[in-house]
Design a protein around this motif. Sequence first.
Motif, PDB file in Angstrom:
ATOM      1  N   THR A  87     -32.205  10.177   2.296  1.00 22.70           N
ATOM      2  CA  THR A  87     -33.271  10.356   3.276  1.00 22.70           C
ATOM      3  C   THR A  87     -34.141   9.120   3.212  1.00 22.70           C
ATOM      4  O   THR A  87     -34.565   8.701   2.130  1.00 22.70           O
ATOM      5  CB  THR A  87     -34.097  11.620   2.978  1.00 22.70           C
ATOM      6  OG1 THR A  87     -33.252  12.766   3.103  1.00 22.70           O
ATOM      7  CG2 THR A  87     -35.273  11.747   3.930  1.00 22.70           C
TER       8      THR A  87
ATOM      9  N   LEU B 202     -38.116  17.088   1.559  1.00 24.41           N
ATOM     10  CA  LEU B 202     -37.742  17.600   2.881  1.00 24.41           C
ATOM     11  C   LEU B 202     -38.276  19.005   3.096  1.00 24.41           C
ATOM     12  O   LEU B 202     -38.760  19.335   4.191  1.00 24.41           O
ATOM     13  CB  LEU B 202     -36.227  17.557   3.061  1.00 24.41           C
ATOM     14  CG  LEU B 202     -35.614  16.183   3.270  1.00 24.41           C
ATOM     15  CD1 LEU B 202     -34.093  16.263   3.238  1.00 24.41           C
ATOM     16  CD2 LEU B 202     -36.087  15.554   4.575  1.00 24.41           C
TER      17      LEU B 202
ATOM     18  N   GLU C  96     -41.984  18.867   3.715  1.00 18.94           N
ATOM     19  CA  GLU C  96     -42.255  18.264   5.025  1.00 18.94           C
ATOM     20  C   GLU C  96     -41.726  19.127   6.177  1.00 18.94           C
ATOM     21  O   GLU C  96     -41.775  18.704   7.336  1.00 18.94           O
ATOM     22  CB  GLU C  96     -41.643  16.867   5.096  1.00 18.94           C
ATOM     23  CG  GLU C  96     -42.322  15.847   4.205  1.00 18.94           C
ATOM     24  CD  GLU C  96     -43.698  15.424   4.718  1.00 18.94           C
ATOM     25  OE1 GLU C  96     -43.893  15.310   5.945  1.00 18.94           O
ATOM     26  OE2 GLU C  96     -44.584  15.209   3.863  1.00 18.94           O
TER      27      GLU C  96
ATOM     28  N   GLU D  34     -38.695  19.826   7.047  1.00 19.09           N
ATOM     29  CA  GLU D  34     -37.560  19.165   7.713  1.00 19.09           C
ATOM     30  C   GLU D  34     -36.306  20.034   7.583  1.00 19.09           C
ATOM     31  O   GLU D  34     -35.260  19.600   7.095  1.00 19.09           O
ATOM     32  CB  GLU D  34     -37.339  17.771   7.129  1.00 19.09           C
ATOM     33  CG  GLU D  34     -38.437  16.792   7.450  1.00 19.09           C
ATOM     34  CD  GLU D  34     -38.462  16.366   8.910  1.00 19.09           C
ATOM     35  OE1 GLU D  34     -37.422  16.484   9.585  1.00 19.09           O
ATOM     36  OE2 GLU D  34     -39.523  15.908   9.367  1.00 19.09           O
TER      37      GLU D  34
ATOM     38  N   GLN E  23     -32.859  18.914   9.107  1.00 21.61           N
ATOM     39  CA  GLN E  23     -32.119  17.944   8.302  1.00 21.61           C
ATOM     40  C   GLN E  23     -31.510  18.618   7.051  1.00 21.61           C
ATOM     41  O   GLN E  23     -30.374  18.328   6.679  1.00 21.61           O
ATOM     42  CB  GLN E  23     -33.016  16.776   7.903  1.00 21.61           C
ATOM     43  CG  GLN E  23     -33.424  15.940   9.109  1.00 21.61           C
ATOM     44  CD  GLN E  23     -34.113  14.664   8.741  1.00 21.61           C
ATOM     45  OE1 GLN E  23     -33.563  13.844   8.021  1.00 21.61           O
ATOM     46  NE2 GLN E  23     -35.340  14.476   9.233  1.00 21.61           N
TER      47      GLN E  23
END
Length: 99
Positions: free
Chosen positions: A41, A85, A88, A90, A93
């Motif tokens: 990432t 991730l 955040e 995410e 993803q």
Amino acid sequence: MAFGIDRKTLMTWKNEVSNGNIAIITHYWLDDRFPGCKTVTKVGCSDYQKLIRWGKKYGLRKEWIHHNPDFPHFDLFGEKQKQILEREDEWEQINKFNL
């Protein structure tokens, strides 16, 4: 070698980074230096100080920034990658790359 992302996604990430925003992109990536890691990432921002502040939230040191002149970024791998991730939000993803 990077793969698993399309050109539009990459261009969006680059534009966000160039505009001084924190941008996050994950892709498949193989490198013998990092056995067991199949993804990376990249968290980038052209505003270096903003990127440093963002990294501090997650215990990332400014010395770990990849100093690409156009796209400075942190490279995240493994458990730290997944933790960040998740924090955040995410999830797209995380799910796409089975992290």
